[in-house]
Enzyme design. Structure first.
Site, mmCIF file in Angstrom:
data_model
loop_
_atom_site.group_PDB
_atom_site.id
_atom_site.type_symbol
_atom_site.label_atom_id
_atom_site.label_comp_id
_atom_site.label_asym_id
_atom_site.label_seq_id
_atom_site.Cartn_x
_atom_site.Cartn_y
_atom_site.Cartn_z
ATOM 1 N N THR A 106 0.821 -1.213 0.000
ATOM 2 C CA THR A 106 0.000 0.000 0.000
ATOM 3 C C THR A 106 0.856 1.265 0.000
ATOM 4 O OG1 THR A 106 -1.530 1.251 1.399
ATOM 5 C CG2 THR A 106 -0.091 -0.272 2.539
ATOM 6 N N ASP A 107 0.252 2.367 -0.454
ATOM 7 C CA ASP A 107 0.944 3.666 -0.387
ATOM 8 C C ASP A 107 1.037 4.175 1.048
ATOM 9 O OD1 ASP A 107 -1.748 4.339 0.027
ATOM 10 O OD2 ASP A 107 -1.840 5.837 -1.576
ATOM 11 N N GLU A 108 0.236 3.592 1.967
ATOM 12 C CA GLU A 108 0.198 4.113 3.346
ATOM 13 C C GLU A 108 1.522 3.927 4.076
ATOM 14 O OE1 GLU A 108 -3.247 3.573 5.706
ATOM 15 O OE2 GLU A 108 -4.590 3.668 3.997
ATOM 16 N N TYR A 148 -2.073 -0.355 11.037
ATOM 17 C CA TYR A 148 -2.187 -1.049 9.742
ATOM 18 C C TYR A 148 -0.957 -0.768 8.875
ATOM 19 C CZ TYR A 148 -3.350 -1.586 4.803
ATOM 20 O OH TYR A 148 -3.293 -1.896 3.464
ATOM 21 N N LYS A 170 2.027 -3.234 7.461
ATOM 22 C CA LYS A 170 2.316 -3.442 6.034
ATOM 23 C C LYS A 170 3.775 -3.061 5.739
ATOM 24 C CE LYS A 170 -0.036 -4.550 3.060
ATOM 25 N NZ LYS A 170 -0.389 -5.886 2.505
HETATM 26 P P1 NAD Z 1 -9.669 -7.317 2.164
HETATM 27 O O1 NAD Z 1 -9.660 -7.035 3.618
HETATM 28 O O2 NAD Z 1 -10.881 -7.022 1.362
HETATM 29 O O3 NAD Z 1 -9.326 -8.854 1.902
HETATM 30 C C1 NAD Z 1 -8.310 -9.524 2.599
HETATM 31 C C2 NAD Z 1 -8.459 -11.015 2.321
HETATM 32 O O4 NAD Z 1 -7.395 -11.698 2.991
HETATM 33 C C3 NAD Z 1 -9.777 -11.612 2.843
HETATM 34 O O5 NAD Z 1 -10.331 -12.474 1.878
HETATM 35 C C4 NAD Z 1 -9.344 -12.379 4.092
HETATM 36 O O6 NAD Z 1 -10.186 -13.489 4.376
HETATM 37 C C5 NAD Z 1 -7.939 -12.803 3.700
HETATM 38 N N1 NAD Z 1 -7.080 -13.056 4.858
HETATM 39 C C6 NAD Z 1 -6.933 -12.271 5.978
HETATM 40 N N2 NAD Z 1 -6.062 -12.844 6.815
HETATM 41 C C7 NAD Z 1 -5.622 -13.985 6.231
HETATM 42 C C8 NAD Z 1 -4.696 -15.005 6.603
HETATM 43 N N3 NAD Z 1 -4.023 -14.946 7.763
HETATM 44 N N4 NAD Z 1 -4.500 -16.038 5.757
HETATM 45 C C9 NAD Z 1 -5.164 -16.106 4.579
HETATM 46 N N5 NAD Z 1 -6.071 -15.192 4.193
HETATM 47 C C10 NAD Z 1 -6.281 -14.135 5.002
HETATM 48 O O7 NAD Z 1 -8.403 -6.544 1.589
HETATM 49 P P2 NAD Z 1 -8.212 -5.846 0.162
HETATM 50 O O8 NAD Z 1 -8.739 -4.470 0.218
HETATM 51 O O9 NAD Z 1 -8.665 -6.776 -0.893
HETATM 52 O O10 NAD Z 1 -6.624 -5.743 0.135
HETATM 53 C C11 NAD Z 1 -5.830 -6.797 -0.406
HETATM 54 C C12 NAD Z 1 -4.361 -6.411 -0.268
HETATM 55 O O11 NAD Z 1 -4.121 -5.196 -0.966
HETATM 56 C C13 NAD Z 1 -3.931 -6.158 1.174
HETATM 57 O O12 NAD Z 1 -2.635 -6.671 1.339
HETATM 58 C C14 NAD Z 1 -3.936 -4.638 1.315
HETATM 59 O O13 NAD Z 1 -2.990 -4.231 2.259
HETATM 60 C C15 NAD Z 1 -3.535 -4.231 -0.095
HETATM 61 N N6 NAD Z 1 -4.022 -2.921 -0.557
HETATM 62 C C16 NAD Z 1 -5.348 -2.597 -0.443
HETATM 63 C C17 NAD Z 1 -5.794 -1.381 -0.962
HETATM 64 C C18 NAD Z 1 -7.243 -0.971 -0.899
HETATM 65 O O14 NAD Z 1 -7.573 0.189 -1.234
HETATM 66 N N7 NAD Z 1 -8.154 -1.837 -0.507
HETATM 67 C C19 NAD Z 1 -4.879 -0.503 -1.572
HETATM 68 C C20 NAD Z 1 -3.531 -0.870 -1.641
HETATM 69 C C21 NAD Z 1 -3.111 -2.096 -1.145
HETATM 70 O O1 DAU Z 2 -4.204 3.964 0.515
HETATM 71 C C1 DAU Z 2 -4.410 2.595 0.389
HETATM 72 C C2 DAU Z 2 -5.257 2.103 1.536
HETATM 73 O O2 DAU Z 2 -6.594 2.544 1.271
HETATM 74 C C3 DAU Z 2 -5.228 0.596 1.724
HETATM 75 O O3 DAU Z 2 -3.921 0.202 2.043
HETATM 76 C C4 DAU Z 2 -6.200 0.163 2.820
HETATM 77 O O4 DAU Z 2 -6.232 -1.252 2.904
HETATM 78 C C5 DAU Z 2 -7.573 0.671 2.456
HETATM 79 O O5 DAU Z 2 -8.497 0.352 3.480
HETATM 80 C C6 DAU Z 2 -7.545 2.179 2.235
HETATM 81 O O6 DAU Z 2 -7.274 2.871 3.489
HETATM 82 P P1 DAU Z 2 -8.025 4.230 3.876
HETATM 83 O O7 DAU Z 2 -7.938 4.413 5.329
HETATM 84 O O8 DAU Z 2 -7.565 5.361 3.012
HETATM 85 O O9 DAU Z 2 -9.531 3.822 3.383
HETATM 86 P P2 DAU Z 2 -10.954 4.073 4.058
HETATM 87 O O10 DAU Z 2 -11.967 3.713 3.021
HETATM 88 O O11 DAU Z 2 -11.067 3.467 5.398
HETATM 89 O O12 DAU Z 2 -10.979 5.660 4.235
HETATM 90 C C7 DAU Z 2 -10.814 6.535 3.121
HETATM 91 C C8 DAU Z 2 -10.833 7.944 3.660
HETATM 92 O O13 DAU Z 2 -12.174 8.242 4.113
HETATM 93 C C9 DAU Z 2 -9.938 8.155 4.859
HETATM 94 O O14 DAU Z 2 -9.375 9.463 4.810
HETATM 95 C C10 DAU Z 2 -10.881 8.051 6.057
HETATM 96 C C11 DAU Z 2 -12.196 8.560 5.509
HETATM 97 N N1 DAU Z 2 -13.420 7.967 6.077
HETATM 98 C C12 DAU Z 2 -13.500 6.605 6.136
HETATM 99 C C13 DAU Z 2 -14.631 5.983 6.665
HETATM 100 C C14 DAU Z 2 -14.715 4.480 6.765
HETATM 101 C C15 DAU Z 2 -14.474 8.773 6.487
HETATM 102 O O15 DAU Z 2 -14.408 10.016 6.385
HETATM 103 N N2 DAU Z 2 -15.583 8.163 6.995
HETATM 104 C C16 DAU Z 2 -15.702 6.803 7.126
HETATM 105 O O16 DAU Z 2 -16.744 6.329 7.649
#
Ligand code: NAD
Ligand code: DAU
Length: 362
Positions: free
Chosen positions: A132-134, A158, A162
């Site tokens: 992730t970019d975080e 988180y 990561k």
């Molecule tokens: P998600 O939470 O939707 O899905 C995570 C999946 O991993 C689920 O299916 C869960 O059951 C599985 N999992 C959790 N713990 C596990 C374990 N110990 N063993 C096997 N499976 C397990 O997450 P996502 O949003 O699909 O993110 C996927 C990946 O991409 C993550 O590594 C996250 O850090 C990264 N990522 C997410 C975003 C985003 O915006 N969602 C952006 C950048 C990177």
């Molecule tokens: O940047 C990549 C990341 O993006 C991933 O690594 C994470 O897995 C993914 O969950 C996401 O993280 P964020 O914290 O940016 O996503 P989230 O959707 O939780 O929140 C997006 C923005 O919106 C953040 O600034 C917090 C805000 N927010 C979120 C929720 C859930 C609100 O204002 N209200 C809300 O109820």
């Protein structure tokens, strides 16, 4: 054959579906099915022999070793993680367990398997870590976007977990020679996004007549990418990335949260107007901010674009319309993920957050 972990989650399931639509190559999909894992995302693959689902933990080295020996994948792609920042603030332990210890155990099982391969198998093998970019921390308003060379400055449990996993992956390459690739992507959105995250939460709450919670002043900036563009980037990095390198993935779509929320409301006003004729934006509610909330993320994806020729297919406008339409046509998916456990989480997360200001502006 490739082995994907976390392939029942949001990004992983989109990746599995896209991969099987475009390749003959099979997938072993290892997922623990936490609250975020949902086999309904993969329902269209029922009877598909190229998809082998295995219920299990990336931290279970015995299981992973068995899967590697049995299926001999040419690559392991690690999507599995605890992924929600707010959950990491309320309970960091699970994030260390899966994102750090789980990744360590996975790396060790993969290393043992890879070390025993013949030289040509070793050279062709890849371990791709989805990050992730975080991990880069937060940006000020005028700062340049995160490049791959930006120092790691994670601010939440988180992102710290990561960052730790990224460091392990890097070290396994430098110390043991494991052929790794790492991608650091910005915020994804699209189908199958669990409605604890901003965009699906807003769509689902809006349609249910519930408040639309915006943290703090809503001026935090995220850089949004349609999930299928993230999947195409991962496929490209797997195909042509330089071993040991990291690649930033992003859509050059920086937007303030409040603008995202207003944009989703406007789309819903057009596609599914409220029965009382009022705008959905009337449901916007500013609530207490997330502790340690990063102010701005922005990804510089030029390395991926220039070196590997990747470009996103969607603009934010096309991607967000597709996303809202997907939620409108899949209400049963939403109903099913809104289990008892999910309702408990909503109470825990938002129950104590006082509404600071109600907005009635469109
Ligand atoms: P998600 O939470 O939707 O899905 C995570 C999946 O991993 C689920 O299916 C869960 O059951 C599985 N999992 C959790 N713990 C596990 C374990 N110990 N063993 C096997 N499976 C397990 O997450 P996502 O949003 O699909 O993110 C996927 C990946 O991409 C993550 O590594 C996250 O850090 C990264 N990522 C997410 C975003 C985003 O915006 N969602 C952006 C950048 C990177
Ligand atoms: O940047 C990549 C990341 O993006 C991933 O690594 C994470 O897995 C993914 O969950 C996401 O993280 P964020 O914290 O940016 O996503 P989230 O959707 O939780 O929140 C997006 C923005 O919106 C953040 O600034 C917090 C805000 N927010 C979120 C929720 C859930 C609100 O204002 N209200 C809300 O109820």
């Amino acid at each position: 054959m490739i082995l994907v972990t976390g392939g029942a989650g949001f990004i992983g399931s989109n990746f599995v579906l896209d991969w099987l639509a475009q390749h003959d190559e099979s997938i072993v999909n290892l997922d623990k099915l936490t609250y975020a894992g949902n086999l309904e995302n993969l329902r269209s693959l029922e009877g598909e022999a190229r998809h082998i689902f295995v219920h299990g933990d990336i931290g279970d080295s015995t299981l992973v070793s068995r899967l590697l020996a049995e299926h001999q994948p040419r690559a392991v792609l690690n999507f599995a993680a605890e992924s929600h920042v707010d959950r990491s603030i309320l309970g960091p332990g699970a994030f260390i367990e899966t994102n750090v210890v789980g990744t360590l155990n996975l790396l060790e099982a993969v290393r043992a398997h890879w070390s025993a391969l013949p030289a040509d198998g070793q050279a062709a093998f890849r371990f791709l870590h989805v990050s992730t970019d975080e991990v880069y921390g937060t940006l000020g308003p005028g700062d340049p976007a995160f490049a791959e060379t930006h120092r790691y400055e994670p601010n939440s449990p988180y992102s710290a977990s990561k960052a730790a996993s990224d460091h392990l992956v890097r070290a396994w390459h430098h110390t043991y020679g494991l052929p790794v690739l790492t991608t650091n992507c910005s915020n994804n959105y699209g189908p199958f996004h669990f409605p604890e995250k901003l965009i699906p939460l807003i769509i689902v709450n809006a349609l249910a007549g519930q408040p639309l919670p915006v943290y703090g002043d809503g001026q935090q900036i995220r850089d949004w990418l349609y999930v299928k563009d993230h999947c195409s980037a991962i496929r490209r990095v797997l195909e042509a990335g330089t071993v040991g390198d990291t690649y930033n993935v992003g859509g050059w779509n920086e937007k303030a949260n409040i603008d995202i929320v207003r944009g989703v409301c406007a789309l819903l006003d057009e596609l599914r107007p409220r029965a009382d004729g009022k705008p959905y934006a009337a449901q916007i509610t500013f609530v207490k901010d997330r502790p340690g909330h990063d102010r701005r993320y922005a990804i510089d994806a030029r390395k991926l674009e220039k070196e590997l020729g990747w470009k996103p297919a969607e603009t934010f406008e096309t991607g967000i319309r597709k996303t809202v339409e997907w939620y409108l046509t899949n209400p049963e998916w939403v109903e099913h993920v809104q289990s008892g456990a999910y309702r408990e989480w909503l109470g825990q997360q938002y129950g104590h957050r006082q509404a600071q200001k109600e907005s009635t502006k469109a």
